[in-house]
Motif scaffolding. Structure first.
Motif, PDB file in Angstrom:
ATOM      1  N   PHE A  82       0.815  -1.212   0.000  1.00  0.00           N
ATOM      2  CA  PHE A  82       0.000   0.000   0.000  1.00  0.00           C
ATOM      3  C   PHE A  82       0.853   1.268   0.000  1.00  0.00           C
ATOM      4  N   GLY A  83       2.100   1.169   0.418  1.00  0.00           N
ATOM      5  CA  GLY A  83       3.022   2.296   0.232  1.00  0.00           C
ATOM      6  C   GLY A  83       3.255   2.555  -1.245  1.00  0.00           C
ATOM      7  N   SER A  84       3.369   1.478  -2.022  1.00  0.00           N
ATOM      8  CA  SER A  84       3.526   1.616  -3.478  1.00  0.00           C
ATOM      9  C   SER A  84       2.271   2.197  -4.124  1.00  0.00           C
ATOM     10  N   VAL A  85       1.094   1.769  -3.647  1.00  0.00           N
ATOM     11  CA  VAL A  85      -0.162   2.295  -4.187  1.00  0.00           C
ATOM     12  C   VAL A  85      -0.283   3.791  -3.889  1.00  0.00           C
ATOM     13  N   THR A  86       0.102   4.196  -2.678  1.00  0.00           N
ATOM     14  CA  THR A  86       0.058   5.610  -2.312  1.00  0.00           C
ATOM     15  C   THR A  86       1.007   6.422  -3.189  1.00  0.00           C
ATOM     16  N   PHE A  87       2.186   5.896  -3.436  1.00  0.00           N
ATOM     17  CA  PHE A  87       3.152   6.584  -4.288  1.00  0.00           C
ATOM     18  C   PHE A  87       2.633   6.701  -5.723  1.00  0.00           C
ATOM     19  N   ALA A  88       2.026   5.624  -6.227  1.00  0.00           N
ATOM     20  CA  ALA A  88       1.465   5.672  -7.583  1.00  0.00           C
ATOM     21  C   ALA A  88       0.329   6.690  -7.664  1.00  0.00           C
ATOM     22  N   GLY A  89      -0.499   6.783  -6.631  1.00  0.00           N
ATOM     23  CA  GLY A  89      -1.574   7.776  -6.608  1.00  0.00           C
ATOM     24  C   GLY A  89      -1.036   9.187  -6.618  1.00  0.00           C
ATOM     25  N   ALA A  90       0.017   9.436  -5.842  1.00  0.00           N
ATOM     26  CA  ALA A  90       0.637  10.762  -5.835  1.00  0.00           C
ATOM     27  C   ALA A  90       1.243  11.092  -7.197  1.00  0.00           C
ATOM     28  N   LEU A 126      -5.996   7.631  -1.553  1.00  0.00           N
ATOM     29  CA  LEU A 126      -6.852   7.350  -0.401  1.00  0.00           C
ATOM     30  C   LEU A 126      -6.867   5.852  -0.062  1.00  0.00           C
ATOM     31  N   THR A 127      -6.903   5.018  -1.088  1.00  0.00           N
ATOM     32  CA  THR A 127      -6.842   3.570  -0.860  1.00  0.00           C
ATOM     33  C   THR A 127      -5.513   3.184  -0.222  1.00  0.00           C
ATOM     34  N   GLY A 128      -4.430   3.769  -0.724  1.00  0.00           N
ATOM     35  CA  GLY A 128      -3.103   3.485  -0.168  1.00  0.00           C
ATOM     36  C   GLY A 128      -2.972   3.920   1.277  1.00  0.00           C
ATOM     37  N   ILE A 129      -3.514   5.086   1.603  1.00  0.00           N
ATOM     38  CA  ILE A 129      -3.432   5.575   2.984  1.00  0.00           C
ATOM     39  C   ILE A 129      -4.234   4.666   3.917  1.00  0.00           C
ATOM     40  N   GLY A 130      -5.415   4.226   3.485  1.00  0.00           N
ATOM     41  CA  GLY A 130      -6.196   3.285   4.290  1.00  0.00           C
ATOM     42  C   GLY A 130      -5.455   1.981   4.518  1.00  0.00           C
ATOM     43  N   GLY A 131      -4.816   1.476   3.463  1.00  0.00           N
ATOM     44  CA  GLY A 131      -4.036   0.246   3.602  1.00  0.00           C
ATOM     45  C   GLY A 131      -2.822   0.432   4.493  1.00  0.00           C
TER      46      GLY A 131
END
Length: 177
Positions: A82-90, A126-131
């Motif tokens: 989820f750190g990777s998902v947050t980075f991809a979202g940013a 938002l999904t990444g931060i929740g994860g």
């Protein structure tokens, strides 16, 4: 007569000697490194650690160690993914903002592309931060449980034991607690 009684009582009490000494248990030093148990500098496998904990503390603690080490891994995996998902979202939000700023509003009509990119970036962030919140919670709880079990392995048994006979430092009566 009061003085004689006091002197006799003092002499009677002086005949009994009580000595106490702290004897450091010569057992192995146990600590935790990640999800592994380290005994005197040697890292144990999960099966060996569970067997040792089962022998020292009981099977319920061995099962708890196994479960906590599994949750420790799960929390770590959640944090990474989820750190990777947050980075991809940013990155998507940044790309959409750059895309929008490069349009010349006077000559070009802005299509839905940059807005969809920003929207997808916000959803991914938002999904990444929740994860990340869920992964941190699981990781920290599991690490605390592993630490408490490792600390219990270093703590001597709390049951008092009365031993009469040969002791590590001589002969006599010993109350170990």
């Amino acid at each position: 007569m009061k003085y004689f009684t006091a002197i006799m009582a003092a002499m009677l009490l002086a005949m009994f000697q009580v000595r106490a000494q702290y004897i450091d248990a010569a057992g192995p030093q146990v600590e935790r490194q990640g999800k592994y148990l380290v005994v005197d500098g040697q890292k144990l496998s999960q099966d060996t650690a569970a067997a040792m904990i089962g022998r020292e503390l009981g099977e319920s603690f061995a099962a708890s160690w196994t479960e906590a080490s599994r949750k420790y891994d799960k929390g770590k995996d959640l944090l990474i993914s989820f750190g990777s998902v947050t980075f991809a979202g940013a990155a998507l939000i940044t790309a959409g903002a750059v895309w929008l700023s490069n349009y010349d509003n006077g000559t070009c009509i802005v299509g839905p592309g940059p807005f969809i990119t920003v929207y997808a970036g916000v959803l991914a962030s938002l999904t990444g931060i929740g994860g990340l919140i869920a992964g941190t919670t699981i990781y920290v709880k599991a690490a605390k449980r592993l630490d408490s079990i490792a600390d219990m392995c270093n703590t001597p048994s709390s049951r008092p034991v009365l031993v009469l006979g040969v002791q590590p430092h001589g002969l006599g009566l010993s109350l170990n607690f």
